[in-house]
Scaffold this active site. Structure first.
Site, mmCIF file in Angstrom:
data_model
loop_
_atom_site.group_PDB
_atom_site.id
_atom_site.type_symbol
_atom_site.label_atom_id
_atom_site.label_comp_id
_atom_site.label_asym_id
_atom_site.label_seq_id
_atom_site.Cartn_x
_atom_site.Cartn_y
_atom_site.Cartn_z
ATOM 1 N N ASP A 3 0.402 -2.897 12.333
ATOM 2 C CA ASP A 3 0.695 -3.160 10.970
ATOM 3 C C ASP A 3 1.163 -4.622 11.046
ATOM 4 O O ASP A 3 2.225 -5.116 11.669
ATOM 5 C CB ASP A 3 1.952 -2.478 10.688
ATOM 6 C CG ASP A 3 2.508 -2.572 8.859
ATOM 7 O OD1 ASP A 3 2.519 -4.015 8.753
ATOM 8 O OD2 ASP A 3 2.554 -1.784 8.148
ATOM 9 N N ARG A 19 0.887 -1.227 -0.040
ATOM 10 C CA ARG A 19 0.023 0.209 -0.089
ATOM 11 C C ARG A 19 0.819 1.108 0.116
ATOM 12 O O ARG A 19 1.684 1.262 0.937
ATOM 13 C CB ARG A 19 -0.871 -0.120 1.452
ATOM 14 C CG ARG A 19 -2.192 -0.516 1.251
ATOM 15 C CD ARG A 19 -3.059 -0.201 2.340
ATOM 16 N NE ARG A 19 -2.469 0.333 3.602
ATOM 17 C CZ ARG A 19 -3.570 0.907 4.480
ATOM 18 N NH1 ARG A 19 -4.513 0.911 4.414
ATOM 19 N NH2 ARG A 19 -2.972 1.062 5.706
HETATM 20 C C1 PRP Z 1 -1.424 -4.534 4.670
HETATM 21 C C2 PRP Z 1 -1.998 -5.844 4.902
HETATM 22 C C3 PRP Z 1 -2.808 -5.676 3.505
HETATM 23 C C4 PRP Z 1 -3.235 -4.593 3.379
HETATM 24 C C5 PRP Z 1 -4.472 -3.989 3.674
HETATM 25 O O1 PRP Z 1 -0.177 -4.631 3.807
HETATM 26 O O2 PRP Z 1 -1.388 -6.800 4.802
HETATM 27 O O3 PRP Z 1 -2.146 -6.517 2.354
HETATM 28 O O4 PRP Z 1 -2.224 -3.598 4.001
HETATM 29 O O5 PRP Z 1 -4.909 -2.532 3.442
HETATM 30 P P1 PRP Z 1 -6.031 -2.112 2.427
HETATM 31 O O6 PRP Z 1 -7.265 -3.044 2.631
HETATM 32 O O7 PRP Z 1 -6.176 -0.814 2.662
HETATM 33 O O8 PRP Z 1 -5.331 -2.311 1.047
HETATM 34 P P2 PRP Z 1 0.990 -3.574 3.399
HETATM 35 O O9 PRP Z 1 0.481 -2.809 2.287
HETATM 36 O O10 PRP Z 1 0.998 -2.866 4.582
HETATM 37 O O11 PRP Z 1 2.172 -4.746 3.070
HETATM 38 P P3 PRP Z 1 2.964 -5.660 3.975
HETATM 39 O O12 PRP Z 1 2.033 -6.631 4.022
HETATM 40 O O13 PRP Z 1 4.066 -5.919 3.073
HETATM 41 O O14 PRP Z 1 3.314 -5.009 5.305
HETATM 42 N N1 URA Z 2 -2.584 -2.859 7.091
HETATM 43 C C1 URA Z 2 -2.239 -3.230 8.307
HETATM 44 O O1 URA Z 2 -1.300 -3.997 8.426
HETATM 45 N N2 URA Z 2 -3.082 -2.733 9.404
HETATM 46 C C2 URA Z 2 -3.981 -1.957 9.426
HETATM 47 O O2 URA Z 2 -4.640 -1.722 10.304
HETATM 48 C C3 URA Z 2 -4.490 -1.527 7.797
HETATM 49 C C4 URA Z 2 -3.609 -2.064 6.793
#
Ligand code: PRP
Ligand code: URA
Length: 210
Positions: free
Chosen positions: A201, A105
């Protein structure tokens, strides 16, 4: 008929999600909990796997008995955090194939960006279980399902441990034909698009980054 959206109320799942939320929960315990919750949710999410009667000989007699049939399941985690749920599903279906979709994201726009995709073939013949612990704005989930459909995926289930109402609505509107399994529906998103109360996160907590 299987419901389009299942929100779990099982006490074991609720208890383990509460432990996940605690900021003192360290990486080891967090990982183990994510895996256990995925297994408990997966047990329900896979209740419509197709069965076929096969002949088996017990020590007593021969009988016809049901076994899972057809092309095996594909588990498709959204990287990174979805990876944490894979072993919980594989504990239930060890022969499942595993695909990967890499999305992150953007910190400012909160829009998902794709950086990797590899799906097991023939994807169109498999039940596909997409895993991601967090469904926040829904951008990542919608993009992942779009992607799987573009590659031919048809029977798609999405499984998330915590969802915000905003993300759940977006996903069910964009993809009314998939089944969605949610461990807990939280209150809302904050201005940074984090789920409240959420767990922070998920990727960072699973992998010990940041
Ligand atoms: C997080 C989570 C989802 C996403 C959710 O991933 O694991 O994939 O955010 O958010 P959204 O519904 O607003 O799209 P992130 O992009 O932080 O990546 P990561 O898993 O590599 O930390
Ligand atoms: N991704 C995460 O990991 N946590 C949140 O709360 C939203 C997006």
């Amino acid at each position: 008929m299987t419901e389009q959206i299942v929100i779990f109320d099982h006490p074991l799942i609720q208890h383990k999600i509460s432990l996940l939320r605690k900021k003192e929960t360290g990486t080891n315990e967090f990982r183990a909990l994510v895996e256990e919750i995925a297994m408990l949710m997966g047990y329900e999410a896979l209740r419509d796997l197709p069965l076929k009667y096969v002949e088996v000989t017990t020590p007593i007699e021969t009988c016809m008995t049901p076994m899972i049939t057809g092309r095996k399941l594909a588990v498709v985690p959204i990287l990174r955090a979805g990876l944490g749920m894979v072993n919980g599903i594989l504990a239930l279906v060890p022969s499942a194939k595993v695909g990967h979709i890499g999305l992150y994201r953007d910190e400012v726009t909160h829009e998902p960006h794709e950086y990797y995709c590899k799906l097991p073939s023939p994807i169109e013949e498999r039940t596909i279980l997409v895993t991601d612990p967090m469904l926040a704005t829904g951008g990542s989930a919608v993009a992942a399902v779009d992607f799987i459909k573009k590659h031919g995926g048809k029977r798609i289930k999405f499984m998330s441990i915590i969802a915000a109402p905003e993300g759940l609505n977006r996903l069910k509107q964009a993809h009314p034909d998939i089944q969605i399994y949610i461990g807990h529906l939280d209150r809302c998103l904050n201005r940074d698009a984090y789920i409240c109360p959420g767990l922070g996160d998920a990727g960072d907590r699973i992998f010990g980054t940041k």
